[in-house]
Design an enzyme around this catalytic site. Structure first.
Site, PDB file in Angstrom:
ATOM      1  N   ASP A 191      -8.624  -3.129  10.458  1.00 43.41           N
ATOM      2  CA  ASP A 191      -7.550  -2.780   9.329  1.00 43.41           C
ATOM      3  C   ASP A 191      -8.213  -2.701   8.081  1.00 43.41           C
ATOM      4  OD1 ASP A 191      -4.705  -2.375   8.754  1.00 43.41           O
ATOM      5  OD2 ASP A 191      -4.953  -4.242   7.472  1.00 43.41           O
TER       6      ASP A 191
ATOM      7  N   GLU B  47      -7.011  -2.222   3.786  1.00 44.03           N
ATOM      8  CA  GLU B  47      -6.203  -2.147   2.729  1.00 44.03           C
ATOM      9  C   GLU B  47      -6.707  -1.203   1.461  1.00 44.03           C
ATOM     10  OE1 GLU B  47      -3.389  -3.251   2.620  1.00 44.03           O
ATOM     11  OE2 GLU B  47      -3.611  -4.749   4.528  1.00 44.03           O
TER      12      GLU B  47
ATOM     13  N   GLU C 120       2.427  -0.353  -6.640  1.00 41.98           N
ATOM     14  CA  GLU C 120       2.973  -0.343  -5.484  1.00 41.98           C
ATOM     15  C   GLU C 120       2.141  -0.808  -4.465  1.00 41.98           C
ATOM     16  OE1 GLU C 120       2.618   2.293  -7.481  1.00 41.98           O
ATOM     17  OE2 GLU C 120       4.788   3.052  -7.875  1.00 41.98           O
TER      18      GLU C 120
ATOM     19  N   HIS D 258       0.151  -8.115   3.345  1.00 45.26           N
ATOM     20  CA  HIS D 258      -0.595  -7.398   3.941  1.00 45.26           C
ATOM     21  C   HIS D 258      -2.279  -8.051   3.624  1.00 45.26           C
ATOM     22  CE1 HIS D 258       1.542  -3.965   6.086  1.00 45.26           C
ATOM     23  NE2 HIS D 258       2.685  -4.849   5.040  1.00 45.26           N
TER      24      HIS D 258
ATOM     25  N   ASP E 153      -4.507  -9.225   9.552  1.00 42.38           N
ATOM     26  CA  ASP E 153      -3.702  -8.112  10.046  1.00 42.38           C
ATOM     27  C   ASP E 153      -4.456  -7.786  11.302  1.00 42.38           C
ATOM     28  OD1 ASP E 153      -1.626  -8.186   8.225  1.00 42.38           O
ATOM     29  OD2 ASP E 153      -1.978  -6.231   7.516  1.00 42.38           O
TER      30      ASP E 153
END
Length: 233
Positions: free
Chosen positions: A7, A9, A52, A153, A158
């Site tokens: 995963d 980010e 965001e 997250h 994750d």
């Protein structure tokens, strides 16, 4: 079979708009068993993280200031994942960002799928559960995987949760007490590896003749009552 559950980010949604990877987390499965090996790194994206995105993962610009840039971790990442099947939830997003990072290096780096197979667990879930919600949180609820620590997250967290979900979703078993689970931003700031050696062999229990006979009778009963018993086909 070696699989890497991965995963990332990022600073934002679209790598075509210049968005960069800021965290990569991977956990290793061999023959559908968690090995305890993992790869985790935070990355200085050399650009501003959108507000965001910070609201989703909580990783701030200040936190990333002293982290390595992608060029410093690329070889370690490739060494860890090369030759494995990557299991990624919404793979086009993560692979798209990884390939954009490799392309920026301009040093002979190839796209991810040239050295790894990729399995999109989101597509798999949609095929298995058409018309249902198949976000990672929804799958945790459906398969009884504890995600109570997932307030924000995080790539390593994750990846660990997705490993549990993937094994449950595809009929395997999973160890729920993974080693060194880091929560939030205070995780590793450098590439980390952990290896478990000299693990004792699992004890294998075989069914007795009487148990096999009872099992066969049960299967035949299911068939007689109008059910479709796959084990008798």
């Amino acid at each position: 079979m070696r699989q890497i559950v991965l995963d990332t980010e990022t600073t934002g949604i679209n790598p075509a708009d210049g968005h960069r990877i800021i965290e990569i987390g991977c956990v290793e499965l061999i023959d559908r068993k968690l090995t305890g090996n993992h790869f985790h790194v935070y990355i200085n994206p050399q650009r501003v993280v959108e507000e965001e995105a910070i609201a989703v993962h909580g990783i701030t610009n200040d936190f990333l200031e002293d982290k390595p840039v992608f060029a410093q971790v690329a070889d370690d990442l490739i060494e860890f994942i090369r030759g494995a099947q990557l299991v990624i939830h919404n793979a086009p997003f993560d692979v798209g960002h990884m390939d954009a990072e490799f392309a920026r290096l301009q040093a002979g780096y190839q796209p991810t799928e040239t050295f790894c197979d990729v399995l999109d667990s989101l597509k798999l879930a949609r095929d298995m559960r058409p018309g249902q919600r198949n976000s990672l949180d929804a799958l945790c609820k459906a398969y009884g995987v504890d995600n109570s620590s997932r307030q924000l997250h995080g790539a390593l967290l994750d990846a660990e949760i997705l490993a549990d979900v993937y094994l449950m979703m595809t009929g395997g078993q999973t160890a729920l007490n993974l080693h060194n689970r880091q929560r939030g931003q205070q995780g590793a700031s450098e590439v980390q590896h952990q290896e478990i050696k000299n693990r004792p062999a699992l004890k294998v229990l075989t069914a007795s003749a009487d148990e096999l006979e009872q099992h066969q009778q049960r299967l035949e009963l299911v068939q007689q009552e109008g059910g479709k018993c796959l084990w008798l086909e």
